[in-house]
Design a protein around this motif. Structure first.
Motif, PDB file in Angstrom:
ATOM      1  N   ARG A  97      88.521  74.229  -4.226  1.00  0.00           N
ATOM      2  CA  ARG A  97      88.865  72.926  -3.651  1.00  0.00           C
ATOM      3  C   ARG A  97      87.832  71.908  -4.112  1.00  0.00           C
ATOM      4  O   ARG A  97      86.627  72.137  -4.014  1.00  0.00           O
ATOM      5  N   GLU A 102      85.968  69.499  -3.127  1.00  0.00           N
ATOM      6  CA  GLU A 102      85.411  68.830  -1.952  1.00  0.00           C
ATOM      7  C   GLU A 102      83.993  68.408  -2.272  1.00  0.00           C
ATOM      8  O   GLU A 102      83.419  68.853  -3.254  1.00  0.00           O
ATOM      9  N   ARG A 108      79.833  74.457   2.033  1.00  0.00           N
ATOM     10  CA  ARG A 108      81.050  73.883   1.448  1.00  0.00           C
ATOM     11  C   ARG A 108      80.894  73.834  -0.064  1.00  0.00           C
ATOM     12  O   ARG A 108      80.020  73.150  -0.577  1.00  0.00           O
TER      13      ARG A 108
HETATM   14 MG    MG Z   1      88.558  71.733   4.671  1.00  0.00          MG
END
Ligand code: MG
Ligand code: ATP
Length: 525
Positions: A219, A221, A227
Motif C-alpha cells: 500500500r 501509504e 506503517r
Molecule cells: Mg490503513
C-alpha cells in the motif's frame, strides 16, 4: 591527453531499499519464523489449510471487492499495466521518415509480435487480425524502404510517399490492438482468496472451507512506525456453510489463542456489529443527515467523508471531534432484528469460549465489504499504529465477485506490528547463537573436524566450522562473538590422543571426550 584525465571518476550509486520497504535480517527473522510457525500450528489445530495466492491480480478485483472509493484502492495501490508500458509506441520524430524511425517502428512491430505469441497481448480474434495485418504492412514497408537508397531519405518522392503512407497505416493498426488489463500488487488478500474459492469451485468441497495465508501486501501509504509500503499479513478466511454466530466466535477465539501462545502483551479485543444490507443503508443515511447538521464543527477529512463514507467519521481520532461524535446515533440502536440477534449470539459464544472483549460502537472498517460482526485487536508498544488485527464478516463478497451466494468471515493480522510489539515487550529471541564452534589447527585435524561437523549437524546441532585454520586464541574469541555454547578444540595433541577438548564457553570449564563419544556427550550436556 590520457583517458584518465578526460573521464571524471564517477562514484557508483549506493543502492538503498525503497522508502517504505525494508530488509528483515537475522536475528530478527528468527522471530518472524517463530511467529509464522506458531500461526501454522494454531491454525492447523482449528482445521485450516494454507493458500498461497499470487502477489498481483487484476486491478478490478480489488476495485470491486475492497471498494473503488476506499483509500486503499483510491490512493494506495501499486497499479501498472505491463502490456501498455511494453507495447506503447513512443517516437516523437516519427513523422519524418528516416532510417532511425524505420528501426524504431521495426522494433515496435517485433515487440507486438512477440507479446502476442507469449500471450502478453490478449489472444482475441480482433487482436490476431490486427497483429497479422500489422506484420503484412510492415513487410511491405520494409520492401519500400529497401528501395530508398541511404541518403535519399529526403528525396525520391514516389517511394517516400509510399513509405509515409505505410508508416501511418502501421500506426493506425497498432492503435487498434487491445492491450492487457491493468494489474495491481495486492493491498490485502481476502479478495484473492474469494477469487480462488470461485475459480477452483471450492463450493463443491465440504463447507465451510477454512484457509489461511501469510505474505507481503503493498500500500502506498506514508511510511512511519508500524506503517510500511510493503508489509506482511497473516490472515484466515472461512468461506461457505452457515453464518452461525459460533463461526464468528471461533474465528476470534483462534486469533486470541494465537496471540496468547506468542505471549503478546496488552491485547485488547474490540467488537461491533455494523449491520447488513437491510439495516446499514438506513443507518448510514441517518448518520449522514446528523453529520450535515454539525458539519461546520468537523475537520476537513471528516467533512469530506460525510458524503463519501460517513461511517469512517466514527473512526476519527481528531480531538475536537470526539464530543460531537459521542452524540451521534449509534448503529447498535438501528440494527434489524436478524443482525441484533446475530450480534447477541456472537457475544454469548465468545463468553462460552472465555474470550474477553470490549464493545465499541465506533469500530468500523476501512474496506467496503464488511457486514455484521467486525473486530479489531490492539496490542501494546505500538504508539498510534496499535491495531495488530482487523477482521469481520463479509457475506456477499463472493457473490459480488461472480460466485455463488456464500457466507464469509476472516481477519488479517499485521505481522510487522505484531513483531514490533513482541520486541517491545522483550519476547524476542536475543541473538542467533551457535551450539558448537570447532576450533581446529593443523592439516591432521582437518579431516576429523569435517567429519565431526557432519555428524553433529545431522543430529541437529548448529555448527560453525571455520574454513581456514586459525590460532586457538582467535578461534575462541570468534566462538564467543558468535554466541556459541561449546568450543570443540582439535589440535595435533588431540588428533594424536584421539580425544577432543570440549570447552563450555559460559564458565570456561573443559573436558576431554573421545571422538566416538562426542555426539553422545554433547547431547547430554
Ligand atoms: Mg490503513
Ligand atoms: P490502519 O487503520 O492501521 O491503517 P487498516 O484498517 O488499513 O489499518 P486492514 O486493512 O484491516 O488495516 O489490515 C489489517 C492489519 O494489517 C492492520 O490491523 C495492521 O496491523 C496491518 N496493516 C495495515 N496497513 C499496514 C501498513 N501500511 N503497514 C503495516 N501494517 C499494516
Amino acid at each position: 591527453m590520457s583517458e584518465g584525465a578526460v573521464k571524471k571518476e564517477e562514484k557508483p550509486r549506493k543502492f538503498q531499499a525503497i522508502r517504505g520497504t525494508r530488509d528483515l535480517l537475522p536475528p530478527e527473522t528468527a522471530l518472524w519464523n517463530r511467529v509464522e510457525q506458531t500461526a501454522r500450528e494454531i491454525f492447523g489445530t482449528f482445521g485450516y489449510g494454507e493458500i498461497r495466492p499470487p502477489i498481483f491480480e487484476p486491478t478490478e478485483l480489488f476495485a470491486r471487492s475492497v471498494g473503488s472509493r476506499t483509500d486503499v484502492v483510491g490512493k494506495e495501490m501499486y497499479t501498472f499495466n505491463a502490456a501498455k508500458e511494453l507495447f506503447t509506441f513512443e517516437n516523437p520524430s516519427s513523422n519524418a521518415p528516416s532510417p532511425e524511425a524505420a528501426d524504431n517502428l521495426g522494433e515496435f512491430v517485433y515487440r507486438i509480435k512477440d507479446g502476442f505469441e507469449k500471450g502478453d497481448i490478449p489472444p482475441t480474434e480482433s487482436n490476431k487480425q490486427a497483429v497479422d495485418s500489422l506484420l503484412g504492412k510492415f513487410s511491405e514497408l520494409v520492401k519500400v524502404s529497401q528501395q530508398l537508397k541511404p541518403g535519399f531519405w529526403q528525396g525520391s518522392p514516389p517511394f517516400l510517399d509510399a513509405y509515409t503512407k505505410l508508416d501511418a497505416e502501421c500506426r493506425a493498426i497498432a492503435s487498434k490492438i487491445r492491450l492487457g488489463e491493468s494489474i495491481s500488487l495486492r493491498p490485502e488478500a481476502t479478495a484473492s482468496v474469494c477469487r480462488a474459492y470461485i475459480e477452483h469451485g471450492m463450493q463443491q468441497l465440504p463447507q465451510p472451507v477454512k484457509l489461511y495465508y501469510m505474505g507481503p501486501m503493498f500500500r502506498r501509504e506514508r511510511p512511519q512506525k508500524g506503517r510500511y509500503r510493503q508489509f506482511y499479513q497473516i490472515g484466515a478466511e472461512v468461506l461457505g456453510g452457515t453464518d452461525a454466530p459460533a463461526i464468528d466466535a471461533e474465528v476470534i477465539e483462534m486469533v486470541m489463542t494465537f496471540f496468547e501462545k506468542l505471549e503478546l502483551q496488552g491485547v485488547q479485543l474490540d467488537i461491533n456489529s455494523i449491520g447488513d444490507r437491510n439495516c446499514r443503508p438506513k443507518y448510514v443515511e441517518l448518520l449522514r443527515a446528523e453529520l450535515h447538521k454539525v458539519k461546520d464543527k468537523l475537520g476537513p477529512d471528516s467533512q469530506r467523508r460525510i458524503d463519501t463514507n460517513p461511517l469512517r467519521v466514527l473512526d476519527s481520532k481528531v480531538k475536537e471531534e470526539q464530543s460531537i461524535i459521542e452524540k451521534l446515533p449509534r448503529i447498535g440502536d438501528h440494527l434489524c432484528k436478524e443482525c441484533a440477534d446475530h450480534y447477541a449470539a456472537v457475544k454469548r459464544e465468545l463468553d462460552l469460549r472465555g474470550v474477553k472483549y470490549r464493545e465499541n460502537w465506533r469500530l468500523v472498517r476501512g474496506l467496503d465489504y464488511y457486514m455484521r460482526t467486525t473486530f479489531e485487536i490492539t496490542a501494546q508498544g505500538l504508539g498510534s499504529q496499535d491495531a495488530v488485527c482487523g477482521g469481520g464478516r463479509y457475506d456477499g463478497l463472493v457473490e459480488l465477485l461472480g460466485g455463488p451466494l456464500t457466507k464469509g468471515i476472516g481477519f488479517a493480522i499485521g505481522e510487522d506490528r505484531l513483531i514490533l510489539s513482541l520486541q517491545e515487550s522483550g519476547k524476542a529471541p536475543v541473538a542467533l547463537g551457535r551450539d558448537v564452534y570447532i576450533a581446529w589447527m593443523g592439516e591432521n585435524a582437518r579431516g576429523t573436524a569435517v567429519r565431526a561437523a557432519k555428524t553433529l549437524r545431522n543430529a541437529g546441532f548448529s555448527v560453525e566450522l571455520p574454513p581456514v585454520e586459525q590460532k586457538f586464541g582467535k578461534a575462541l574469541g570468534q566462538a564467543d562473538k558468535l554466541g556459541a555454547k561449546y568450543a570443540l578444540i582439535l589440535g595435533d595433541n588431540e588428533v594424536t590422543s584421539g580425544e577432543w577438548t570440549v570447552k563450555t564457553l559460559a564458565d570456561g570449564t573443559q573436558r576431554k571426550v573421545s571422538e566416538q563419544q562426542l555426539l553422545d556427550s554433547l547431547q547430554k550436556m
